[in-house]
Design an enzyme around this catalytic site. Structure first.
Site, PDB file in Angstrom:
ATOM      1  N   THR A  41      38.528  72.858  52.358  1.00  0.00           N
ATOM      2  CA  THR A  41      38.650  71.495  51.822  1.00  0.00           C
ATOM      3  C   THR A  41      37.771  71.314  50.588  1.00  0.00           C
ATOM      4  O   THR A  41      38.153  70.614  49.648  1.00  0.00           O
ATOM      5  CB  THR A  41      38.269  70.442  52.885  1.00  0.00           C
ATOM      6  OG1 THR A  41      36.902  70.623  53.290  1.00  0.00           O
ATOM      7  CG2 THR A  41      39.173  70.541  54.094  1.00  0.00           C
TER       8      THR A  41
ATOM      9  N   ALA B   3      37.462  75.861  57.639  1.00  0.00           N
ATOM     10  CA  ALA B   3      38.215  74.660  57.272  1.00  0.00           C
ATOM     11  C   ALA B   3      37.425  73.812  56.277  1.00  0.00           C
ATOM     12  O   ALA B   3      37.982  73.302  55.300  1.00  0.00           O
ATOM     13  CB  ALA B   3      38.547  73.846  58.519  1.00  0.00           C
ATOM     14  N   TYR B   4      36.138  73.664  56.528  1.00  0.00           N
ATOM     15  CA  TYR B   4      35.294  72.894  55.606  1.00  0.00           C
ATOM     16  C   TYR B   4      35.307  73.520  54.216  1.00  0.00           C
ATOM     17  O   TYR B   4      35.488  72.834  53.211  1.00  0.00           O
ATOM     18  CB  TYR B   4      33.872  72.833  56.146  1.00  0.00           C
ATOM     19  CG  TYR B   4      32.892  72.120  55.232  1.00  0.00           C
ATOM     20  CD1 TYR B   4      32.719  70.747  55.325  1.00  0.00           C
ATOM     21  CD2 TYR B   4      32.151  72.820  54.287  1.00  0.00           C
ATOM     22  CE1 TYR B   4      31.825  70.083  54.498  1.00  0.00           C
ATOM     23  CE2 TYR B   4      31.258  72.169  53.448  1.00  0.00           C
ATOM     24  CZ  TYR B   4      31.098  70.806  53.557  1.00  0.00           C
ATOM     25  OH  TYR B   4      30.219  70.153  52.734  1.00  0.00           O
ATOM     26  N   GLY B   5      35.116  74.853  54.152  1.00  0.00           N
ATOM     27  CA  GLY B   5      35.117  75.537  52.863  1.00  0.00           C
ATOM     28  C   GLY B   5      36.429  75.383  52.125  1.00  0.00           C
ATOM     29  O   GLY B   5      36.454  75.223  50.898  1.00  0.00           O
TER      30      GLY B   5
END
Length: 393
Positions: free
Chosen positions: A281, A277-279
């Site tokens: 975003t 999810a971080y990647g």
């Protein structure tokens, strides 16, 4: 009769056409083709040309000095077919039709016209989101060392107060200000803008650093709803809210401004297992920056620029919380740097942009591909940076 009668609805009139109407009557009548004809344009019958020329409203000879004041048209007249820019105008910046301004400036001998963008000069007014720790805090200190004024912010009122007091002791009362801001909340970001205006009047450099991984390193299928919402609302929604308010603020400033969006793991399109999810975003950060650059150009906003900032791997709490596997420890030791080292490189490069009066989008990278491959080779060949930050099993 008016020259607008022969122009399609919504077509901006050429300033040369308006200027030619303000010249001496004999010149306008003597060479009508010179005033109205353009290369590649369809020829106009001489009888119609004479009619149009005769109907041009003639004005007195131009005089040096400011253009005469007149009531500005509505925002809809300013930006036909551009509701986005009409919205900006409605927020308080007086705008005039570009053609009208150019015509008056030329006919007035250069004394009138729109206010030009004021050149930026240090010290700069800087706002950094998520700046009470990590790379945001290091950037704030480096800007303060350079003599700039800085607004810091964070979700935690306690951290804001503590960091602000520490920085004031080191750099003085009149150079650093702090306030609470949750970038996920539109009202908080608007309040941040009001706070910055109240303390500094304007912001030259706005750095969108606030980000979150919810301190979660696990496969997506094991990630909680709360963690996903935290990551996405902070890194994507928060960034959009900050960009929107920063553009609205800077567009109204005579000096304009520069916005820097910080990327992260995944921004280059490579996979980010255990923090998918971080990647995702961070990949969207690059796309958003490009889209905003295109929107600003499309709407002829030339005093605000959106850039990308890439600090690489920084030994922050966020990164180090994921140093739980052999591979993670290996790459952290090889590629990561402390916040101070990264800030020492980034801040001079950021400041160079307004110093050089550059209004071109820039992508500033600390960890380049060449630097990364060089370090990996040094590690394999010579064992360099082994156990530099974490012990490798």
């Amino acid at each position: 009769a008016d020259v607008r009668a022969i122009a399609p609805s919504g077509t901006p009139l050429s300033p040369r056409l308006v200027i030619s109407a303000s010249r001496a009557p004999q010149r306008a009548h003597a060479s009508p083709a010179r005033s109205l004809a353009r290369p590649g344009a369809t020829s106009v019958p001489s009888s119609r040309m004479a009619t149009v020329t005769a109907s041009l409203p003639l004005r007195a000879a131009a005089r040096a000095g400011p253009a005469p004041s007149r009531a500005p048209p509505s925002d809809a007249a300013f930006f036909p077919g551009r509701p986005w820019q009409r919205g900006l105008a409605a927020r308080g910046r007086p705008r005039e039709p570009a053609g009208w301004f150019r015509a008056e400036a030329l006919s007035g001998g250069g004394g009138g016209g729109p206010p030009r963008r004021e050149p930026m000069a240090p010290p700069y007014n800087v706002l950094i989101t998520g700046s009470t720790k990590g790379i945001g805090y290091a950037l704030a200190r480096k800007f303060l060392k350079a003599g700039d004024n800085v607004v810091i912010c964070s979700r935690s009122a306690e951290r804001v107060e503590s960091v602000r007091n520490d920085l004031k002791k080191e750099f003085g009362e009149q150079h650093v200000w702090g306030t609470v801001c949750d970038v996920r909340e539109g009202k908080d970001v608007k309040a941040l803008v009001d706070f910055a205006r109240d303390k500094l009047e304007y912001i030259d450099i706005w750095i969108n650093n606030a980000g979150s991984n919810a301190y979660s390193y696990k496969p997506l299928v094991e990630t909680s709803d709360e963690a996903l919402i935290e990551v996405i609302t902070t890194n994507t929604l928060g960034l959009m809210l900050c960009c929107r308010e920063a553009i609205n603020m800077m567009w109204n400033q005579p000096r304009g401004g520069h916005i820097f969006n910080i990327d992260g793991a995944g921004s280059d399109g490579r996979p980010t297992p255990r923090f998918a999810a971080y990647g995702a975003t961070k990949r969207s950060v690059v796309h958003l920056t490009k889209s905003l650059q295109a929107e600003l150009q499309m709407n002829e906003v030339n005093n605000v620029v959106v850039h990308n900032l890439s600090p690489g791997m920084v030994t922050t709490d966020l990164l180090m919380s994921g140093a739980t596997t052999k591979q993670a420890k290996f790459f952290i030791n090889i590629l990561a740097e402390t916040p101070d080292v990264v800030a020492d490189y980034l801040v001079p490069n950021i400041r160079e942009i307004p110093t050089n009066q550059s209004m071109k989008p820039t992508y500033i990278r600390f960890l380049t591909g060449l630097k990364a491959y060089s370090r990996i080779f040094s590690r394999i060949a010579f064992g360099a940076r082994r156990n530099k930050y974490v012990a490798e099993d």
